[in-house]
Design a protein around this motif. Structure first.
Motif, mmCIF file in Angstrom:
data_model
loop_
_atom_site.group_PDB
_atom_site.id
_atom_site.type_symbol
_atom_site.label_atom_id
_atom_site.label_comp_id
_atom_site.label_asym_id
_atom_site.label_seq_id
_atom_site.Cartn_x
_atom_site.Cartn_y
_atom_site.Cartn_z
ATOM 1 N N SER A 1 0.860 -1.174 0.000
ATOM 2 C CA SER A 1 0.000 0.000 0.000
ATOM 3 C C SER A 1 0.896 1.223 0.000
ATOM 4 O O SER A 1 1.701 1.405 0.905
ATOM 5 C CB SER A 1 -0.887 0.010 1.250
ATOM 6 O OG SER A 1 -1.540 1.246 1.362
ATOM 7 N N SER B 1 0.285 3.764 7.264
ATOM 8 C CA SER B 1 0.162 2.319 7.328
ATOM 9 C C SER B 1 0.571 1.678 6.005
ATOM 10 O O SER B 1 -0.252 1.126 5.300
ATOM 11 C CB SER B 1 -1.280 1.923 7.669
ATOM 12 O OG SER B 1 -1.391 0.524 7.716
ATOM 13 N N ARG C 1 -0.281 -2.301 5.130
ATOM 14 C CA ARG C 1 -1.679 -2.698 5.268
ATOM 15 C C ARG C 1 -1.893 -4.144 4.827
ATOM 16 O O ARG C 1 -2.684 -4.868 5.386
ATOM 17 C CB ARG C 1 -2.554 -1.770 4.434
ATOM 18 C CG ARG C 1 -4.016 -2.121 4.484
ATOM 19 C CD ARG C 1 -4.853 -1.426 3.427
ATOM 20 N NE ARG C 1 -4.570 -0.046 3.205
ATOM 21 C CZ ARG C 1 -5.464 0.933 3.250
ATOM 22 N NH1 ARG C 1 -6.719 0.671 3.522
ATOM 23 N NH2 ARG C 1 -5.127 2.171 3.006
ATOM 24 N N TYR C 2 -1.170 -4.584 3.798
ATOM 25 C CA TYR C 2 -1.354 -5.919 3.232
ATOM 26 C C TYR C 2 -0.261 -6.894 3.656
ATOM 27 O O TYR C 2 -0.046 -7.906 3.000
ATOM 28 C CB TYR C 2 -1.409 -5.829 1.711
ATOM 29 C CG TYR C 2 -2.512 -4.923 1.250
ATOM 30 C CD1 TYR C 2 -3.836 -5.321 1.333
ATOM 31 C CD2 TYR C 2 -2.237 -3.653 0.767
ATOM 32 C CE1 TYR C 2 -4.856 -4.480 0.940
ATOM 33 C CE2 TYR C 2 -3.245 -2.811 0.365
ATOM 34 C CZ TYR C 2 -4.552 -3.230 0.458
ATOM 35 O OH TYR C 2 -5.560 -2.399 0.067
ATOM 36 N N GLU D 1 -2.602 -0.846 -4.852
ATOM 37 C CA GLU D 1 -3.672 0.103 -4.556
ATOM 38 C C GLU D 1 -3.689 1.206 -5.596
ATOM 39 O O GLU D 1 -2.654 1.609 -6.120
ATOM 40 C CB GLU D 1 -3.460 0.731 -3.178
ATOM 41 C CG GLU D 1 -4.038 -0.086 -2.075
ATOM 42 C CD GLU D 1 -4.019 0.662 -0.751
ATOM 43 O OE1 GLU D 1 -4.764 0.253 0.128
ATOM 44 O OE2 GLU D 1 -3.263 1.636 -0.578
ATOM 45 N N GLU E 1 -12.574 0.797 6.210
ATOM 46 C CA GLU E 1 -12.068 0.560 7.560
ATOM 47 C C GLU E 1 -12.461 -0.816 8.074
ATOM 48 O O GLU E 1 -11.775 -1.406 8.897
ATOM 49 C CB GLU E 1 -12.590 1.642 8.511
ATOM 50 C CG GLU E 1 -11.950 2.985 8.273
ATOM 51 C CD GLU E 1 -12.430 4.013 9.279
ATOM 52 O OE1 GLU E 1 -12.905 3.628 10.362
ATOM 53 O OE2 GLU E 1 -12.315 5.205 8.968
#
Length: 172
Positions: free
Chosen positions: A54, A60, A63-64, A118, A149
């Motif tokens: 990401s 963040s 994220r993945y 993304e 979220e």
């Protein structure tokens, strides 16, 4: 001072041991060369799973984290005679060099690539996941997932895995 010569039986025993070790080593080496890949089907497909990052969310970027590893583990359950799987640990170094997905596929001798990234905006990110045929750069499967979220990565992992499995016509 003159050294004493070893008795004949000791020399013969040593010679037999050295010869035996050399024969076993050479035989093992020849076996690996001639038989090593015979256990694998020439018809099997090799799938490479690229890391998914990401870059939209600055606080963040991971994220993945673990997502691509989960995909590789899922596909790794397939019969290795049918599908060979290269996970992100095998492809990450190429992605880190800025190589494109198809270039990585060619480098690791993969037939297919699963890649994801993304796109969109930080407020409305979308994860684009694709299954690519390396030989002709065709897209065999492509799907966009809205990232919110309440995103459950485990559910997303199962959805991507089962859809790609269907496209590849693999047993589930």
């Amino acid at each position: 001072m003159k050294r004493k010569a070893l008795p004949l039986h000791v020399r013969r025993t040593f010679l037999v041991l050295v010869s035996t070790v050399a024969i076993v080593f050479v035989s093992s080496l020849l076996f690996m060369i001639f038989q090593g890949r015979k256990g694998l089907s020439d018809e099997r497909t090799v799938l490479a799973v690229l890391p998914i990052y990401s870059e939209l969310v600055k606080d963040s970027p991971d994220r993945y984290e673990g997502f691509a590893e989960g995909l590789a583990a899922y596909f790794g359950r397939a019969d290795p005679q049918i599908l060979g799987v290269l996970g992100p640990a095998s492809t990450d170094r190429y992605a880190g060099q800025g190589m494109g997905a198809l270039d990585i596929g060619n480098e690791v001798l993969a037939d297919l690539i699963v890649t994801g990234h993304e796109q969109g905006t930080e407020a409305d990110p979308i994860l684009l996941v694709e299954l690519l045929q390396v030989s002709d750069a065709s897209i065999l499967w492509k799907r966009e997932f809205m990232i919110g979220e309440n995103l459950d990565l485990q559910d997303l992992l199962v959805e991507v895995s089962t859809q790609v499995t269907s496209v590849l016509d693999l047993p589930r």
